[in-house]
Design an enzyme around this catalytic site. Sequence first.
Site, short mmCIF file in Angstrom:
data_model
loop_
_atom_site.label_atom_id
_atom_site.label_comp_id
_atom_site.label_asym_id
_atom_site.label_seq_id
_atom_site.Cartn_x
_atom_site.Cartn_y
_atom_site.Cartn_z
N ASN A 379 60.90 57.90 -13.60
CA ASN A 379 59.85 56.71 -13.47
C ASN A 379 59.44 56.70 -12.29
OD1 ASN A 379 59.15 54.41 -13.45
ND2 ASN A 379 60.93 53.16 -13.94
N ASP A 380 60.00 56.25 -10.75
CA ASP A 380 59.26 56.31 -9.75
C ASP A 380 58.53 57.39 -9.25
OD1 ASP A 380 60.59 53.77 -9.64
OD2 ASP A 380 62.57 54.64 -8.75
N VAL A 381 58.86 58.53 -9.56
CA VAL A 381 58.21 59.80 -9.10
C VAL A 381 57.01 59.93 -9.79
CG1 VAL A 381 60.23 61.06 -8.46
CG2 VAL A 381 59.43 61.27 -10.58
N VAL A 382 56.58 59.31 -10.96
CA VAL A 382 55.34 58.98 -11.64
C VAL A 382 54.72 57.77 -11.58
CG1 VAL A 382 55.96 61.03 -13.14
CG2 VAL A 382 56.33 58.85 -13.64
N ALA A 420 64.47 52.20 -7.89
CA ALA A 420 63.73 51.55 -7.01
C ALA A 420 63.50 50.07 -7.14
CB ALA A 420 62.21 52.33 -6.57
#
Lengths: 453, 103
Positions: A379-382, A420
Amino acid sequence: MTELAYLGAAVLFILGLKQMGSPRTARRGNTLAAIGMFVATLTVLISLTKPSWTVIVAGLVVGSTIGAVLALRVQMTEMPELVAAFNGFGGISSMLVALVALLQTRALWDNETGVTVMLSIVIGAVTFTGSFVAYGKLKGLISGRPISLPGGKVLNATIATAIVILIVVGVTGDATWPYWGAVGLAAVIGVLGVLPIGGADMPVVISLLNSLSGVAASTAGFVIGNDALIIGGALVGAAGMILTLQMGKAMNRTLANVLFSGFGAISSAGVGDGEEKPVNRATPDDVAIALAYAQSVLIVPGYGLAVAQAQHVTKKLATLLEDKGIDVGYAIHPVAGRMPGHMNVLLAEADVPYDQLYDLDQSNPMFQQTDVVLIVGANDVVNPSARDDSTSPIYGMPILEVDRAQTVVVVKRSLSPGFAGIDNPLFYMDSTMMLFSDAKAALENVIKSLEDL
Amino acid sequence: MSEVFISGIVVFVLAAFVGLEVIAKVPPTLHTPLMSGANAISGITLVGAIIVAAATGGAGTGGTLATVLGFLAVTAATINVVGGFLVTDRMLEMFKKKPGRQP
């Protein structure tokens, strides 16, 4: 002779670490380091005069048994917890070495020895309790959300000051109680230091604790005047520090920022304002069709894949696509998962060859030419807002720019924000298909649909 | 400052630089095994644990408390060493190249 044998062990450690830098030689490197450890252990055992064998042998037998059982039983998804636990054992051992020395030889110490004993105690204790709080968080025994304590910073600063006072009193005076006091206070610091750190920051924390366990071993080496400990510990301290800084860079955050700000606490404000935005809900059939007509597919694995133990079914899907002549690769963000490189280990377990795995710098230029990006539990890394939205709490964090691909498929349990706690605009794009399901079940269904096509 | 202490610091600083040089270019793929392997190396504290534990158990050697703590020190370090190297080997055993594709 003894010193030379220790030097030999240290050389084996260095050669071993060096070889662990390349996938082809890594296994041999680990073996070399293990041989170095064997040499060092044998050397110390031979050098002893009239030792109390019972204590030593009992410790070696019990420790080997527990260590072997833990190492052979662990699931690859649980690696972060295990490494955290091992860090903790290393830390407490260094602390105990200093404490036994305190009981045995206190009267003979000069000031320098007193300082190194204190440092060994403090660093060892912080590593020990910090590691086990991290273990609890990774294992789900303690909430992964940042737990912020009221007045946490003031409390920490007070305890830290108290420790400094204890060090001064302990080193300059004759009493031993300041040393025992330092054990307690440092243990508290370890707990209070890691508790407020959110689950998403775990890769940084584990790396840092790894580094600390090395420094603790080094300080124990100063206490007993042994170069093997000083060298081995310094190597690990340096290695852990490099990884810590690299992880921090991969999240666009400084170490101080990770340690001293409860991340999730500030960012959760942004959630909840976009509940009604439309998304493209997809069925497994839709996803199967998109994949079947692609020429190139990049899979982006995240923590959700690990939780669902979906690495094997992911590999199965990839093989199926490759059999259709589709180009398949894996794009892996440095902080995907709960420790550095965690995804790579899981995929290796599922027999994915490591030359199909691409890191951040390699994969970002590839997305534009990719037909389908399949995001499994990441999620957060994309999240494109890290690149586009300067008000986003993760703004500036390097991401996998999956939104440049033709089609994006997101396999995710729900629209809920990640660790996050930030909404992800990627989910609402026209080119994005959302497949809401547990990663493993979703991919199994996609495979079924593909086979029926 | 004593000479032993100073030479200890020299050794520490040099070893730290060697560590930085050796690790700096490890690819992300290997970060987990590297960390668990390095972790096993930090179990070198086992040597220290054995030295202090060896001197326990008699008169003027720190008493029962020292014996217990010495035993625990050896145990914890051994867990770190044995477990760390074994699990790293387990991981690295799985890292394979694609069959047939040579570098």
